[in-house]
Write a protein that holds these residues in place. Structure first.
Motif, short mmCIF file in Angstrom:
data_model
loop_
_atom_site.label_atom_id
_atom_site.label_comp_id
_atom_site.label_asym_id
_atom_site.label_seq_id
_atom_site.Cartn_x
_atom_site.Cartn_y
_atom_site.Cartn_z
N GLU A 1 0.90 -1.12 -0.08
CA GLU A 1 -0.11 0.04 -0.04
C GLU A 1 0.90 1.16 -0.05
OE1 GLU A 1 -3.31 0.15 0.02
OE2 GLU A 1 -3.76 -2.06 0.22
N ALA A 2 0.40 2.34 -0.64
CA ALA A 2 1.18 3.61 -0.85
C ALA A 2 0.46 4.51 0.17
CB ALA A 2 1.22 4.03 -1.96
N ASN B 1 6.99 3.39 0.90
CA ASN B 1 5.79 3.72 0.14
C ASN B 1 5.27 4.77 0.76
OD1 ASN B 1 6.27 1.84 -2.10
ND2 ASN B 1 5.16 0.27 -1.05
#
Length: 330
Positions: free
Chosen positions: A62-63, A88
């Motif tokens: 996930e970013a 990220n």
């Protein structure tokens, strides 16, 4: 608007950060056990137990535009979070503490002060003496792994709604009750607080603006007398009579400074006279704006009343203890 990860988000500062980020239009994910309370409306709870190995692995791909971590005394939590999502994350805020400083006695110092020896072992502890050393070690890991994306917030005494320490909230509660109230008799002692709502607002805006570096984060330097005056003016009962007692008289009456049972919160011994007198001008210049102490007192009193003012407390004197000490002091 951005996508934010708050490691926590169910109590006090981390919850205030999550609520502020939601209010400012961000998508907010809170990673927490969920046992301390609910996340703010509009935030998403990801149930994780950071004591468990690989707890944050579901977020590895996930970013996030910004991450905020308030990990208290768990260096493995800090390291594993950075390992899972640090690469990220556009910005990383770690909430540290003024307890990282080796010298608590000298007022007016700033972030260049000597720090306590960091505790670098990976055990998780609830030993209060380890608080500053673990925070210091966590700062180092954040700088190593987040680098120029990192904001280190060395928070002072955080006060206001949802505070569970009772240190500041004792005074609005006591002054609102009225009558003869025992207070520390050194009005010139340094005192310095920050409202949780103001600190949360600054943390969120700093994440939006990609502010980096290390800051002592608290309100302007003041005195204990001035702080108690503002609390009394904001919430004090009409019949409130403040009765000052000298430090030596309080000690003789077995009253403790700062916190814990049979204490007078905000009263500091000489060995800690600089703890609430940090140089917070850089944080103010970077946008940390602090409301009047009276506003914090009103928010703290509302929280006190919601909890029940006669509950067992973590700091302060019970009415019976206060009457006993007042009787001894004449």
């Amino acid at each position: 608007m951005g996508r934010w990860l708050v490691l926590g988000g169910t109590r006090f500062l981390s919850r205030a950060v999550a609520a502020t980020a939601v209010a400012r239009g961000h998508e907010v994910v809170c990673a927490a056990r969920g046992s301390s309370g609910a996340v703010p409306d509009g935030a998403k709870l990801l149930v994780v137990d950071r004591d468990a190995p690989g707890a944050l692995e579901p977020l590895r791909d996930e970013a996030f535009d910004a991450v905020v971590d308030v990990a208290r005394m768990a260096l493995p939590w800090v390291r594993s979070a950075l390992d899972a999502v640090g690469a990220n994350a556009g910005h990383w805020t770690f909430v540290s503490s003024i307890s990282v400083y080796a010298d608590s006695s000298t007022p007016g110092h700033g972030i260049g002060d000597t720090l306590v020896e960091p505790r670098t072992d990976e055990t998780i502890t609830d030993d209060e003496a380890a608080y500053g050393p673990v925070k210091g070690a966590s700062e180092t890991v954040v700088r190593e792994l987040a680098g120029e994306r990192a904001l280190i917030v060395r928070a002072g005494l955080i006060c206001g709604p949802d505070d569970l320490t009772d240190r500041f909230g004792y005074w609005p509660n006591r002054f609102a009750r009225g009558g003869r109230a025992l207070i520390p008799g050194d009005p010139q002692q340094a005192a310095q607080i920050v409202d949780v709502r103001d600190l949360a607002d600054w943390i969120v805006r700093s994440g939006e603006e990609h502010l980096v570096g290390t800051f002592d984060a608290s309100g302007p330097r003041s005195t204990l007398g001035a702080v108690l005056d503002e609390v009394a003016d904001a919430v004090g009962a009409p019949d409130l009579e403040r009765v000052p007692a000298a430090p030596e008289a309080l000690t003789a009456a077995r009253v403790q400074p700062w916190s814990g049972p049979r204490s007078l919160p905000l009263w500091l011994p000489a060995s800690h006279a600089g703890m609430l007198a940090r140089d917070t001008a850089p944080a103010a210049a970077a946008g940390l704006h602090c409301r009047p102490i009276g506003d914090t007192a009103r928010g703290a009193l509302a929280h006190e009343r919601a909890l029940g003012p006669d509950r067992p407390r973590r700091a302060g004197l019970t009415p019976d203890e206060e009457s006993e000490v007042l009787g001894k002091l004449g």
